[in-house]
Design an enzyme around this catalytic site. Structure first.
Site, short mmCIF file in Angstrom:
data_model
loop_
_atom_site.label_atom_id
_atom_site.label_comp_id
_atom_site.label_asym_id
_atom_site.label_seq_id
_atom_site.Cartn_x
_atom_site.Cartn_y
_atom_site.Cartn_z
N GLU A 86 -65.94 -10.66 26.12
CA GLU A 86 -66.76 -9.72 26.90
C GLU A 86 -67.88 -9.12 26.06
O GLU A 86 -68.98 -8.89 26.56
CB GLU A 86 -65.89 -8.57 27.44
CG GLU A 86 -64.97 -8.99 28.57
CD GLU A 86 -63.98 -7.90 28.92
OE1 GLU A 86 -64.24 -6.72 28.61
OE2 GLU A 86 -62.94 -8.25 29.48
N VAL A 87 -67.57 -8.82 24.82
CA VAL A 87 -68.57 -8.17 23.96
C VAL A 87 -69.04 -9.16 22.89
O VAL A 87 -68.22 -9.62 22.06
CB VAL A 87 -67.99 -6.90 23.29
CG1 VAL A 87 -69.05 -6.23 22.43
CG2 VAL A 87 -67.46 -5.94 24.35
N ASN A 137 -61.54 -13.52 20.71
CA ASN A 137 -62.06 -14.35 21.79
C ASN A 137 -63.50 -14.74 21.46
O ASN A 137 -64.24 -13.95 20.87
CB ASN A 137 -62.04 -13.55 23.10
CG ASN A 137 -60.63 -13.13 23.49
OD1 ASN A 137 -59.70 -13.93 23.41
ND2 ASN A 137 -60.45 -11.88 23.87
N HIS A 171 -65.24 -9.53 16.96
CA HIS A 171 -64.21 -8.49 16.78
C HIS A 171 -62.84 -9.13 16.78
O HIS A 171 -62.59 -10.09 17.52
CB HIS A 171 -64.30 -7.41 17.85
CG HIS A 171 -64.36 -7.93 19.26
ND1 HIS A 171 -65.51 -8.47 19.80
CD2 HIS A 171 -63.41 -8.02 20.22
CE1 HIS A 171 -65.27 -8.85 21.05
NE2 HIS A 171 -64.00 -8.60 21.33
N HIS A 212 -58.97 -8.31 17.63
CA HIS A 212 -58.03 -7.38 18.26
C HIS A 212 -56.75 -7.38 17.44
O HIS A 212 -56.20 -8.45 17.18
CB HIS A 212 -57.65 -7.84 19.66
CG HIS A 212 -58.76 -7.94 20.65
ND1 HIS A 212 -58.95 -7.01 21.64
CD2 HIS A 212 -59.73 -8.87 20.82
CE1 HIS A 212 -59.99 -7.38 22.40
NE2 HIS A 212 -60.48 -8.50 21.92
N ARG A 255 -60.29 2.20 17.87
CA ARG A 255 -59.32 1.95 18.94
C ARG A 255 -60.02 1.37 20.18
O ARG A 255 -61.11 1.81 20.54
CB ARG A 255 -58.58 3.24 19.31
CG ARG A 255 -57.74 3.72 18.15
CD ARG A 255 -56.61 4.63 18.54
NE ARG A 255 -55.76 4.86 17.37
CZ ARG A 255 -54.75 4.07 17.00
NH1 ARG A 255 -54.43 3.03 17.73
NH2 ARG A 255 -54.05 4.33 15.91
N ASP A 256 -59.35 0.39 20.79
CA ASP A 256 -59.88 -0.20 22.03
C ASP A 256 -59.82 0.85 23.14
O ASP A 256 -58.84 1.58 23.28
CB ASP A 256 -59.06 -1.43 22.42
CG ASP A 256 -59.76 -2.30 23.46
OD1 ASP A 256 -60.15 -3.42 23.12
OD2 ASP A 256 -59.93 -1.83 24.61
N ILE A 257 -60.87 0.93 23.93
CA ILE A 257 -60.96 1.96 24.97
C ILE A 257 -59.96 1.69 26.11
O ILE A 257 -59.53 2.63 26.78
CB ILE A 257 -62.42 2.05 25.48
CG1 ILE A 257 -62.69 3.40 26.09
CG2 ILE A 257 -62.77 0.92 26.43
CD1 ILE A 257 -64.18 3.69 26.31
P1 5GP Z 1 -63.29 -9.22 24.32
O1 5GP Z 1 -62.96 -9.56 25.74
O2 5GP Z 1 -64.78 -9.32 24.08
O3 5GP Z 1 -62.47 -9.97 23.34
O4 5GP Z 1 -62.84 -7.72 24.13
C1 5GP Z 1 -63.69 -6.62 24.27
C2 5GP Z 1 -62.84 -5.38 24.13
O5 5GP Z 1 -63.71 -4.28 23.97
C3 5GP Z 1 -61.98 -5.08 25.37
O6 5GP Z 1 -60.60 -5.03 25.00
C4 5GP Z 1 -62.49 -3.72 25.86
O7 5GP Z 1 -61.47 -2.88 26.32
C5 5GP Z 1 -63.17 -3.16 24.62
N1 5GP Z 1 -64.30 -2.26 24.90
C6 5GP Z 1 -65.31 -2.48 25.78
N2 5GP Z 1 -66.18 -1.45 25.75
C7 5GP Z 1 -65.70 -0.58 24.81
C8 5GP Z 1 -66.18 0.67 24.33
O8 5GP Z 1 -67.21 1.20 24.73
N3 5GP Z 1 -65.44 1.27 23.36
C9 5GP Z 1 -64.28 0.71 22.87
N4 5GP Z 1 -63.63 1.38 21.93
N5 5GP Z 1 -63.81 -0.47 23.32
C10 5GP Z 1 -64.53 -1.10 24.28
#
Ligand code: 5GP
Length: 129
Positions: A105-106, A97, A110, A112, A34-36
């Site tokens: 961001e990460v 993304n 991944h 979503h 699950r997304d945090i």
């Molecule tokens: P991006 O912007 O890279 O597509 O999405 C990164 C997602 O990772 C974001 O929706 C953010 O809420 C989620 N996220 C960031 N840090 C953590 C974490 O430590 N644990 C979980 N479960 N989700 C995270």
């Protein structure tokens, strides 16, 4: 194509068990959790266990076993959280993304999976102007 993978990214740390997560499903090659900061009642992230930065990296260079495992896990997760779009279901959205313009961001690939509310239109070109 060469991709630079940062082994200290947050999802790599989740995969190593250094940071806890709320697991939805785990398989040989894939983890769904699950997304945090959920953006919908159901917001699950599906990631490969391998070191892939983006979707083009993963789908271009992962093994067939990893890709099939990932795809089947996505389908199972959709079923588990009510994110299917079969007859009578409300549908969902899958987003990935990539890079700076994609506002990733990460830097670990991944997907979503979002469901549980109307999600609006995907993108508006007017936003770019
Ligand atoms: P991006 O912007 O890279 O597509 O999405 C990164 C997602 O990772 C974001 O929706 C953010 O809420 C989620 N996220 C960031 N840090 C953590 C974490 O430590 N644990 C979980 N479960 N989700 C995270």
């Amino acid at each position: 194509m060469a991709y630079a993978y940062d082994p200290q990214n947050i999802f790599a740390r989740i995969l190593r068990g250094e940071i806890p997560n709320s697991t939805v499903l785990e398989t040989e090659h894939t983890l769904a959790f699950r997304d945090i900061f959920p953006k919908a009642p159901q917001h699950v992230l599906v990631i490969p266990k391998g070191a892939y930065v983006t979707y083009d990296h993963f789908f271009g260079q992962a093994s067939e076993a990893e890709i099939v495992d990932f795809a089947r896990t996505v389908a199972k997760v959709c079923e588990m959280v009510g994110a299917t779009a079969d007859a009578g279901a409300m549908g969902s959205r899958a987003i990935t993304n990539a890079g700076e313009h994609g506002v990733q961001e990460v830097p670990h690939f991944h997907l979503h999976i979002l469901a549980g509310r109307p999600l609006g239109r995907m993108l508006d070109m007017a936003e770019a102007e």
